[in-house]
Design a protein around this motif. Structure first.
Motif, short mmCIF file in Angstrom:
data_model
loop_
_atom_site.label_atom_id
_atom_site.label_comp_id
_atom_site.label_asym_id
_atom_site.label_seq_id
_atom_site.Cartn_x
_atom_site.Cartn_y
_atom_site.Cartn_z
N UNK A 1 1.23 -1.49 0.19
CA UNK A 1 0.01 -0.05 -0.34
C UNK A 1 1.02 1.38 -0.16
N UNK A 2 0.48 2.16 -0.62
CA UNK A 2 1.03 3.60 -0.95
C UNK A 2 0.57 4.15 -1.09
N UNK A 3 1.12 5.58 0.20
CA UNK A 3 0.01 6.71 -0.27
C UNK A 3 0.19 7.66 -1.97
N UNK B 1 6.33 7.02 -5.23
CA UNK B 1 6.78 7.23 -6.99
C UNK B 1 7.69 5.21 -6.93
N UNK B 2 7.22 4.50 -5.79
CA UNK B 2 7.46 3.71 -5.12
C UNK B 2 6.02 2.82 -5.44
N UNK C 1 3.08 -2.00 4.67
CA UNK C 1 3.21 -0.65 3.82
C UNK C 1 4.61 0.26 3.49
N UNK C 2 3.70 0.37 2.19
CA UNK C 2 5.92 1.03 1.42
C UNK C 2 6.51 1.78 2.31
N UNK C 3 8.16 1.28 2.86
CA UNK C 3 8.99 2.08 3.52
C UNK C 3 9.02 3.36 3.32
N UNK C 4 8.87 3.61 2.19
CA UNK C 4 9.02 5.11 1.98
C UNK C 4 8.38 6.23 2.01
#
Length: 113
Positions: free
Chosen positions: A68-70, A74-75, A99-102
Motif C-alpha cells: 500500500x502506498x500514499x 513513485x515506489x 506498507x511502503x517503507x518510503x
C-alpha cells in the motif's frame, strides 16, 4: 426609439455593420480570455488529503497484492488500484499487505506496528 441614432436608413445600416463587427471582436476576445483561464485551471482537482493505492506484482501472470502506498508515491508499481481510507486500513491490518517503507501509508492511516 433612441435619440442618438440617425433617422435615415443608410446611416442605420452603417451602424448595424459596425455593431456586428464590434460584436464579433468582443466575442473573439471573450473566447481568448476563456482559453487563457482554462489553461490556468488544473486538469483535475486534487483530492483533499492523501489517497492510497494498492500496488500489484505479477506472479505467474496473475496480479498479487504487494504493498500500500500514499497516492503519488513513485515506489508504487505500474499496476495499481486506488483505495479509499478504509480499504487501505483493511489491506494493511487484516490482509497482511505491507506498507511502503518510503511513503509510510501506515503512519498516515494511524496503523503502526
Amino acid at each position: 426609439m433612441s435619440d442618438f441614432l440617425p433617422p435615415d436608413l443608410p446611416r442605420l445600416r452603417v451602424l448595424e455593420t459596425w455593431a456586428e463587427i464590434m460584436l464579433g471582436e468582443i466575442r473573439q476576445r471573450i473566447a481568448e480570455a476563456e482559453q487563457r483561464e482554462a489553461a490556468m485551471r488544473p486538469v483535475r482537482p486534487r483530492p483533499e488529503g492523501p489517497t492510497w493505492v494498492l500496488s500489484y506484482l505479477r506472479e505467474g501472470g496473475q496480479p498479487v497484492a504487494d504493498s500500500v502506498h500514499v497516492g503519488g508515491c513513485s515506489m508504487a508499481s505500474r499496476h495499481t488500484r486506488s483505495l479509499d481510507r478504509e480499504q487501505a486500513r483493511e489491506a494493511l491490518a487484516s490482509r497482511g499487505v505491507r506498507a511502503c517503507e518510503i511513503c509510510r501509508p501506515d503512519s498516515e492511516l494511524g496503523i503502526l506496528d
